[in-house]
Scaffold this motif. Structure first.
Motif, PDB file in Angstrom:
ATOM      1  N   LYS A   1       0.829  -1.215   0.000  1.00 22.29           N
ATOM      2  CA  LYS A   1       0.000   0.000   0.000  1.00 22.29           C
ATOM      3  C   LYS A   1       0.862   1.264   0.000  1.00 22.29           C
ATOM      4  CE  LYS A   1      -4.161   2.009   1.979  1.00 22.29           C
ATOM      5  NZ  LYS A   1      -4.757   2.136   0.639  1.00 22.29           N
ATOM      6  N   GLN A   2       2.006   1.205   0.651  1.00 22.14           N
ATOM      7  CA  GLN A   2       2.934   2.350   0.606  1.00 22.14           C
ATOM      8  C   GLN A   2       3.491   2.541  -0.795  1.00 22.14           C
ATOM      9  OE1 GLN A   2       5.708   1.257   3.658  1.00 22.14           O
ATOM     10  NE2 GLN A   2       4.277   1.688   5.327  1.00 22.14           N
ATOM     11  N   GLN A   3       3.688   1.408  -1.509  1.00 17.42           N
ATOM     12  CA  GLN A   3       4.178   1.496  -2.873  1.00 17.42           C
ATOM     13  C   GLN A   3       3.129   2.121  -3.800  1.00 17.42           C
ATOM     14  OE1 GLN A   3       7.595   0.730  -2.174  1.00 17.42           O
ATOM     15  NE2 GLN A   3       7.507  -0.223  -4.202  1.00 17.42           N
ATOM     16  N   TYR A   4       1.863   1.744  -3.575  1.00 17.09           N
ATOM     17  CA  TYR A   4       0.772   2.181  -4.461  1.00 17.09           C
ATOM     18  C   TYR A   4      -0.412   2.652  -3.619  1.00 17.09           C
ATOM     19  CZ  TYR A   4       3.548  -0.832  -7.526  1.00 17.09           C
ATOM     20  OH  TYR A   4       4.578  -1.442  -8.216  1.00 17.09           O
ATOM     21  N   PRO A   5      -0.279   3.776  -2.941  1.00 15.12           N
ATOM     22  CA  PRO A   5      -1.333   4.210  -2.007  1.00 15.12           C
ATOM     23  C   PRO A   5      -2.683   4.452  -2.666  1.00 15.12           C
ATOM     24  CG  PRO A   5       0.304   5.940  -2.371  1.00 15.12           C
ATOM     25  CD  PRO A   5       0.860   4.696  -2.966  1.00 15.12           C
ATOM     26  N   ASP A   6      -2.694   4.840  -3.925  1.00 18.21           N
ATOM     27  CA  ASP A   6      -3.962   5.136  -4.594  1.00 18.21           C
ATOM     28  C   ASP A   6      -4.545   3.939  -5.337  1.00 18.21           C
ATOM     29  OD1 ASP A   6      -3.798   7.796  -3.755  1.00 18.21           O
ATOM     30  OD2 ASP A   6      -2.570   8.336  -5.506  1.00 18.21           O
ATOM     31  N   GLN A   7      -3.793   2.849  -5.439  1.00 18.23           N
ATOM     32  CA  GLN A   7      -4.259   1.685  -6.206  1.00 18.23           C
ATOM     33  C   GLN A   7      -4.519   0.453  -5.336  1.00 18.23           C
ATOM     34  OE1 GLN A   7      -1.351   3.379  -7.233  1.00 18.23           O
ATOM     35  NE2 GLN A   7      -2.419   4.612  -8.779  1.00 18.23           N
ATOM     36  N   VAL A   8      -4.172   0.517  -4.053  1.00 20.70           N
ATOM     37  CA  VAL A   8      -4.373  -0.616  -3.147  1.00 20.70           C
ATOM     38  C   VAL A   8      -5.454  -0.267  -2.127  1.00 20.70           C
ATOM     39  CG1 VAL A   8      -3.349  -2.104  -1.380  1.00 20.70           C
ATOM     40  CG2 VAL A   8      -2.008  -1.444  -3.383  1.00 20.70           C
ATOM     41  N   ALA A   9      -6.488  -1.081  -2.071  1.00 25.59           N
ATOM     42  CA  ALA A   9      -7.533  -0.914  -1.060  1.00 25.59           C
ATOM     43  C   ALA A   9      -7.637  -2.194  -0.246  1.00 25.59           C
ATOM     44  CB  ALA A   9      -8.875  -0.599  -1.724  1.00 25.59           C
ATOM     45  N   PHE A  10      -7.552  -2.063   1.077  1.00 25.12           N
ATOM     46  CA  PHE A  10      -7.737  -3.212   1.949  1.00 25.12           C
ATOM     47  C   PHE A  10      -9.233  -3.542   2.021  1.00 25.12           C
ATOM     48  CE2 PHE A  10      -3.788  -1.822   4.558  1.00 25.12           C
ATOM     49  CZ  PHE A  10      -2.952  -2.355   3.588  1.00 25.12           C
ATOM     50  N   GLU A  11      -9.560  -4.812   1.795  1.00 19.89           N
ATOM     51  CA  GLU A  11     -10.947  -5.265   1.865  1.00 19.89           C
ATOM     52  C   GLU A  11     -11.169  -5.995   3.186  1.00 19.89           C
ATOM     53  OE1 GLU A  11     -13.508  -4.971  -0.138  1.00 19.89           O
ATOM     54  OE2 GLU A  11     -12.725  -4.367  -2.101  1.00 19.89           O
ATOM     55  N   SER A  12     -12.240  -5.650   3.888  1.00 28.02           N
ATOM     56  CA  SER A  12     -12.522  -6.292   5.173  1.00 28.02           C
ATOM     57  C   SER A  12     -13.064  -7.705   4.969  1.00 28.02           C
ATOM     58  CB  SER A  12     -13.540  -5.468   5.959  1.00 28.02           C
ATOM     59  OG  SER A  12     -13.887  -6.149   7.159  1.00 28.02           O
ATOM     60  N   LEU A  13     -12.591  -8.616   5.818  1.00 27.86           N
ATOM     61  CA  LEU A  13     -13.071  -9.998   5.820  1.00 27.86           C
ATOM     62  C   LEU A  13     -13.981 -10.267   7.018  1.00 27.86           C
ATOM     63  CD1 LEU A  13      -9.769 -11.781   4.721  1.00 27.86           C
ATOM     64  CD2 LEU A  13     -11.792 -11.300   3.314  1.00 27.86           C
ATOM     65  N   ALA A  14     -14.557  -9.187   7.561  1.00 29.67           N
ATOM     66  CA  ALA A  14     -15.411  -9.312   8.749  1.00 29.67           C
ATOM     67  C   ALA A  14     -16.624 -10.193   8.492  1.00 29.67           C
ATOM     68  CB  ALA A  14     -15.860  -7.931   9.212  1.00 29.67           C
ATOM     69  N   GLU A  15     -17.108 -10.225   7.241  1.00 29.13           N
ATOM     70  CA  GLU A  15     -18.314 -10.990   6.920  1.00 29.13           C
ATOM     71  C   GLU A  15     -17.997 -12.331   6.264  1.00 29.13           C
ATOM     72  OE1 GLU A  15     -21.226  -9.855   7.886  1.00 29.13           O
ATOM     73  OE2 GLU A  15     -20.214  -8.075   8.704  1.00 29.13           O
ATOM     74  N   LEU A  16     -16.769 -12.772   6.338  1.00 26.47           N
ATOM     75  CA  LEU A  16     -16.407 -14.026   5.662  1.00 26.47           C
ATOM     76  C   LEU A  16     -17.148 -15.217   6.262  1.00 26.47           C
ATOM     77  CD1 LEU A  16     -14.648 -15.370   3.501  1.00 26.47           C
ATOM     78  CD2 LEU A  16     -12.841 -15.631   5.211  1.00 26.47           C
ATOM     79  N   PHE A  17     -17.328 -15.226   7.582  1.00 25.05           N
ATOM     80  CA  PHE A  17     -18.065 -16.300   8.255  1.00 25.05           C
ATOM     81  C   PHE A  17     -18.461 -15.816   9.638  1.00 25.05           C
ATOM     82  CE2 PHE A  17     -13.613 -16.814   9.280  1.00 25.05           C
ATOM     83  CZ  PHE A  17     -13.595 -17.156  10.623  1.00 25.05           C
ATOM     84  N   ASP A  18     -19.434 -16.483  10.232  1.00 18.98           N
ATOM     85  CA  ASP A  18     -19.845 -16.144  11.586  1.00 18.98           C
ATOM     86  C   ASP A  18     -18.704 -16.429  12.559  1.00 18.98           C
ATOM     87  OD1 ASP A  18     -22.340 -15.401  10.718  1.00 18.98           O
ATOM     88  OD2 ASP A  18     -23.296 -17.317  11.229  1.00 18.98           O
TER      89      ASP A  18
END
Length: 469
Positions: free
Chosen positions: A257-274
């Motif tokens: 993300k430091q290399q590509y701050p505008d092209q990398v978005a972290f996606e949350s895995l909070a809803e992957l499973f209960d």
């Protein structure tokens, strides 16, 4: 009790979430792992597999993050799990529960990818899981840097009935610059220090040091940069390890993300499973401490590419491509032979290719990449031409859709003998020629009628000396 380096414990203590404690971590690290398996839905529905194994006393406890995954208790535990006929027939894969999470994350965020890359594939647990989730459709490129592990990877793909996959053999850091923006989804299950595997490998921490971790982290940063270059804009990259300290996990993702701050978005895995929230980091990653789910330690992160990035293009790493499109008349002959003689149907979404006297099936999209990268194994070898017709190949028998009406059924004992490389006695007057043999509706391989027996054609490297009952 497992002996941990003091520096390691101090570093673990410093990053443990507030709801966990070090004593529980040390305690569970000394306990054996629960055996786990994943049902291969390319060959059998989950409900059918559960019903099939119930009479054998297999108790299957569902794994929350994988509908095909189960923790296993067996009443028939005297035989090795890998030598059961069900395993050899590809009905399931022996796979640690946490290891099932990265492919689930991939499809959670990219539901129908057409072209997928698995950067570090062997032995094939996640590759075969991805192929099953793809339904054997599209194109899956499985890369493996270790030449000694390629054969085992290929054997596992065949056993599980995978035919949409081609293998490459590169340092993963070289792939991105020659396959720029080619993939909808990428899994990078990175080589790591293996701190999370202590429950199955007591020696995992034997040579632990921060110096080695820092060296591995540099390799991981190169791998994730390369994988990101190969990802299409809008695509998803899942990064995972079976280790615990942040230097090989969160820090590698933040490096990208430091290399590509505008092209990398972290996606949350909070809803992957209960229950995922118990392992969730502030970025939305999953940091799997072994005491949370009674599993291996693991780390899973999902990153989305929001735009193209500048990447230095490397020269293509290809070899001479020895295949040509199969002439239409020959293709028709091969298709008819497979269907009428063996009951095998060519999959949808592919093409027939020829190399000398060999006829192969390639998944769609594969030939588009042959001018960019050299493949180690690609496509499915169907037949070899001979002056009297065709000689069918094992990988065709076990990976192509099979019409059981043209194949020969074996009972359990006959299947055991076949998998041990033995001929099978069977009275069928007048029968001749090559056939596919099957058990539990699943192809095991080829055999040839010789008198009152089926002469075994199982490749020697697939023969097992002691198949369980």
């Amino acid at each position: 009790m497992v002996q941990f380096p003091q520096e390691f414990l101090e570093r673990i203590q410093a990053i443990l979430p507030a709801h966990l404690n070090l004593d529980d971590f040390v305690r569970i690290s000394g306990e054996p792992l629960r055996p786990a398996i994943r049902v291969n839905t390319l060959k059998i529905p989950v409900t059918d597999f559960v019903a099939l194994m119930a009479p054998k006393g297999w108790r299957l406890d569902p794994i929350p993050w994988c509908a095909e995954g189960f923790w296993l208790e067996r009443e028939d535990s005297e035989g090795q799990l890998g030598n059961t006929p069900e395993h050899l027939a590809g009905l399931f894969y022996i796979q640690e529960a946490s290891s099932m999470m990265p492919p689930q994350a991939l499809f959670h965020l990219c539901a129908v990818p057409d072209r997928v890359l698995d950067v570090a594939s062997a032995p094939g647990s996640k590759t075969t899981q991805i192929a099953a989730r793809m339904g054997n459709q599209g194109l899956l490129i499985a890369n493996e840097y270790s030449s000694s592990r390629l054969r085992g990877l290929h054997a596992n793909l065949q056993r599980m009935g995978v035919h949409n996959t081609a293998l490459t053999h590169f340092d993963g850091r070289q792939l991105g610059p020659v396959l720029i923006e080619q993939f909808d989804a990428i899994l990078l299950d990175a080589p790591c220090s293996g701190e999370g595997t202590i429950r199955k490998d007591p020696d995992a921490m034997k040579n632990w040091s921060m110096a080695s971790i820092e060296a591995i982290a540099e390799v991981q940063k190169g791998l994730i940069e390369s994988a990101f270059a190969a990802l299409k804009p809008g695509g998803v990259l899942v990064y995972s390890t079976c280790t615990l300290l942040g230097e090989e996990n969160q820090a590698v993702c933040h490096h990208l993300k430091q290399q590509y701050p505008d092209q990398v978005a972290f996606e949350s895995l909070a809803e992957l499973f209960d229950g995922a929230e118990q392992a969730l980091t502030e970025e939305g990653f999953l940091h799997i401490w072994p005491q949370i789910y009674d599993s291996e330690g693991f780390f899973v992160a999902a990153l989305r590419k929001t735009g193209s990035v500048q990447t230095e293009i490397s020269p293509s790493r290809k070899a001479r491509f020895p295949f040509v499109p199969c002439p239409r008349s020959l293709a028709s002959e091969v298709e008819a032979y497979l269907a009428d003689t063996l009951g095998l149907t060519l999959p949808q979404g592919g093409s027939l290719m020829q190399r000398d006297k060999e006829i192969w099936w390639f998944p769609n999209g594969l030939t588009e990449l042959t001018d960019k990268v050299r493949f180690n194994r690609l496509g499915t070898k169907l037949v070899e031409q001979h002056k009297h017709g065709f000689k069918p190949q094992h990988q065709a028998a076990v990976t192509l859709p099979l019409s059981l009406s043209r194949a020969v059924a074996l009972d359990r004992e006959q299947a055991r003998h076949y998998l041990m490389g033995r001929d099978v006695a069977m009275n069928n007057p007048g029968a001749k020629g090559e056939v596919v043999v099957y058990w539990q509706d699943q192809a095991l391989g080829l055999a040839k009628w010789v008198g009152n027996k089926l002469k075994n054609s199982l490749p020697r490297d697939l023969v097992r000396d002691n198949v369980g009952k």
